[in-house]
Design a protein around this motif. Structure first.
Motif, PDB file in Angstrom:
ATOM      1  N   SER A  73      12.068   2.142  11.801  1.00 51.83           N
ATOM      2  CA  SER A  73      10.822   2.772  11.363  1.00 51.83           C
ATOM      3  C   SER A  73       9.922   1.750  10.673  1.00 51.83           C
ATOM      4  CB  SER A  73      11.113   3.941  10.413  1.00 51.83           C
ATOM      5  OG  SER A  73      11.702   3.479   9.216  1.00 51.83           O
ATOM      6  N   GLN A  75       7.589   0.914   7.277  1.00 49.27           N
ATOM      7  CA  GLN A  75       7.391   1.279   5.873  1.00 49.27           C
ATOM      8  C   GLN A  75       6.042   0.761   5.400  1.00 49.27           C
ATOM      9  OE1 GLN A  75      10.476   1.145   2.667  1.00 49.27           O
ATOM     10  NE2 GLN A  75       9.197  -0.508   1.854  1.00 49.27           N
ATOM     11  N   GLU A  77       3.476   0.417   1.930  1.00 49.63           N
ATOM     12  CA  GLU A  77       3.436   0.446   0.470  1.00 49.63           C
ATOM     13  C   GLU A  77       2.025   0.152  -0.019  1.00 49.63           C
ATOM     14  OE1 GLU A  77       7.987  -0.832  -0.832  1.00 49.63           O
ATOM     15  OE2 GLU A  77       6.308  -2.201  -1.201  1.00 49.63           O
ATOM     16  N   GLN A 107      -0.660  10.190  11.787  1.00 49.39           N
ATOM     17  CA  GLN A 107       0.036  10.757  10.631  1.00 49.39           C
ATOM     18  C   GLN A 107      -0.702  10.415   9.344  1.00 49.39           C
ATOM     19  OE1 GLN A 107       4.241  10.042  10.344  1.00 49.39           O
ATOM     20  NE2 GLN A 107       4.665  10.877  12.371  1.00 49.39           N
ATOM     21  N   SER A 109      -0.841  10.784   4.988  1.00 48.57           N
ATOM     22  CA  SER A 109      -0.067  10.964   3.764  1.00 48.57           C
ATOM     23  C   SER A 109      -1.029  10.924   2.582  1.00 48.57           C
ATOM     24  CB  SER A 109       0.988   9.865   3.635  1.00 48.57           C
ATOM     25  OG  SER A 109       1.737  10.027   2.443  1.00 48.57           O
ATOM     26  N   ARG A 111      -1.754  11.264  -1.745  1.00 50.83           N
ATOM     27  CA  ARG A 111      -1.135  11.080  -3.055  1.00 50.83           C
ATOM     28  C   ARG A 111      -2.203  11.120  -4.139  1.00 50.83           C
ATOM     29  NH1 ARG A 111       1.202   6.946  -6.550  1.00 50.83           N
ATOM     30  NH2 ARG A 111       3.200   7.690  -7.338  1.00 50.83           N
ATOM     31  N   TYR A 122       3.238   3.401  -4.037  1.00 50.82           N
ATOM     32  CA  TYR A 122       3.098   4.519  -3.103  1.00 50.82           C
ATOM     33  C   TYR A 122       3.735   4.076  -1.793  1.00 50.82           C
ATOM     34  CZ  TYR A 122       0.321   7.865  -0.266  1.00 50.82           C
ATOM     35  OH  TYR A 122      -0.105   8.839   0.589  1.00 50.82           O
ATOM     36  N   SER A 123       4.881   4.677  -1.421  1.00 52.07           N
ATOM     37  CA  SER A 123       5.638   4.222  -0.261  1.00 52.07           C
ATOM     38  C   SER A 123       5.956   5.386   0.677  1.00 52.07           C
ATOM     39  CB  SER A 123       6.938   3.566  -0.722  1.00 52.07           C
ATOM     40  OG  SER A 123       7.719   3.149   0.361  1.00 52.07           O
ATOM     41  N   PHE A 124       5.827   5.168   1.983  1.00 50.92           N
ATOM     42  CA  PHE A 124       6.200   6.190   2.959  1.00 50.92           C
ATOM     43  C   PHE A 124       6.520   5.525   4.292  1.00 50.92           C
ATOM     44  CE2 PHE A 124       1.726   5.542   3.361  1.00 50.92           C
ATOM     45  CZ  PHE A 124       1.439   5.683   4.701  1.00 50.92           C
ATOM     46  N   HIS A 125       7.133   6.301   5.198  1.00 53.17           N
ATOM     47  CA  HIS A 125       7.604   5.760   6.469  1.00 53.17           C
ATOM     48  C   HIS A 125       7.001   6.518   7.655  1.00 53.17           C
ATOM     49  CE1 HIS A 125      10.660   4.431   3.614  1.00 53.17           C
ATOM     50  NE2 HIS A 125      11.045   3.521   4.498  1.00 53.17           N
ATOM     51  N   CYS A 126       7.001   5.876   8.802  1.00 53.13           N
ATOM     52  CA  CYS A 126       6.701   6.552  10.067  1.00 53.13           C
ATOM     53  C   CYS A 126       7.421   5.800  11.186  1.00 53.13           C
ATOM     54  CB  CYS A 126       5.196   6.655  10.308  1.00 53.13           C
ATOM     55  SG  CYS A 126       4.403   5.132  10.851  1.00 53.13           S
TER      56      CYS A 126
END
Length: 329
Positions: A73, A75, A77, A107, A109, A111, A122-126
């Motif tokens: 995936s 990541q 940040e 997608q 996201s 916050r 601020y971290s998220f995945h796709c």
């Protein structure tokens, strides 16, 4: 399937908003930035390079947005600069990872956080399916910053519309719970065969000065109470709720509301009728109407009026009634 529908719905909204260039005239004074850029995610433990990160500057604030591969995936940040001012400000960020082949699979996201409480990453995945043929990923970042005074219009027009349409169901849950709790409390009093007659007698026997004190409160006190109740740090719906409630407040202030439980006279919120039992009976017969984009102001009026009524009941009328009951014993 439900998540896929949410993604598609939001991207339909974003696509429609791209076609509308009109902005609120006041938007130019707001700290807002929308920026698109392309990154090439790196493979840890390799360090950052110019291709995998982007510096975002907005006013006196600076962030670094970076992309990297983690397993199968991607990541992402968003890291704040250590030298950002530690003031009582809030930041709202929306990151959109643009799908290279189908925009409707993009997608997003969101916050929302306080800038005075430290600077969390601020971290998220796709999925890696968001890479194009050259191994790059396209990102669109929206950032808005606003200060400590949150009871005012906060968001630029397009950003407000995007968030309102996609988070409307959450706003409805928060407001409907508050509405139901307030109505249930009043119904409980009215349906109490012993307490309700005593309450009505208490209201009838209260002198004009006492009633005047119980059915009004300073405007600033109510505004502060609204913020305390509906504005929660790190909860994304907070700035949306403030905008909706402010719209309602402005409409009440202009005497432009159809509900008419509450009015503003001078610097005071007050009930429109000192016949409190009759007013309560009118209120408990009111049904909750979910918010829709076309009736945001009307919805805001309803919530503000019910809030003022609940505030005056709990903090003034009920307290005085309880004291009178104790004095009789």
């Amino acid at each position: 399937m439900e998540e896929e529908l949410k993604i598609h719905f939001r991207n339909v909204i974003r696509k429609c908003l791209e076609k509308h260039d009109e902005e609120d005239r006041n938007d130019a004074s707001k700290l807002y930035k929308k920026e698109s850029f392309i990154l090439k995610p790196n493979y840890p433990p390799h360090g950052d390079d110019d291709d995998n990160s982007k510096v975002i500057i907005l006013g006196d604030y600076k962030w670094t947005f970076a992309a990297s591969h983690v397993g199968t995936s991607l990541q992402f940040e968003l890291s704040p600069d250590d030298n950002n001012p530690m003031l009582k400000f809030y930041a709202l960020n929306t990151v959109a990872i643009i799908h290279p082949h189908d925009y409707m699979l993009t997608q997003c996201s969101d916050r929302f956080h306080s800038l005075c409480d430290g600077y969390p990453i601020y971290s998220f995945h796709c999925e890696e399916g968001f890479l194009d043929d050259e191994g790059n990923v396209k990102v669109e970042l929206q950032t808005q910053i606003f200060g400590e005074n949150v009871f005012q219009p906060l968001l630029v027009k397009k950003y407000r519309v995007e968030l309102l349409l996609t988070k409307m169901h959450i706003v409805n849950i928060i407001c409907s719970r508050f509405f139901k709790k307030t109505i249930d409390n009043m119904k409980s009093l009215i349906q109490d065969e012993n307490k309700w007659p005593r309450f009505c007698t208490f209201i009838e026997e209260s002198d004009q000065f006492s009633m005047g004190q119980m059915i009004c409160e300073k405007e600033d006190v109510i505004k502060e109470a609204l913020v305390h109740h509906f504005f929660v740090d790190a909860v994304l719906t907070s700035p949306l709720l403030m905008e909706i409630l402010y719209d309602g407040y402005e409409s009440i202030n202009a005497n432009n509301t159809a509900v008419k439980f509450v009015r503003i006279e001078g610097d005071l919120f007050e009930l429109v009728d000192d016949d409190v039992p009759s007013l309560f009976k009118r209120v408990v017969g009111k049904e909750y109407k979910p918010i829709y984009p076309t009736i945001v102001t009307q919805f805001g009026c309803m919530i503000v009026e019910i809030f003022v009524l609940d505030y005056l009941f709990r903090n003034k009328i009920e307290k005085n009634f309880t004291q009178s009951e104790l004095d009789r014993t």
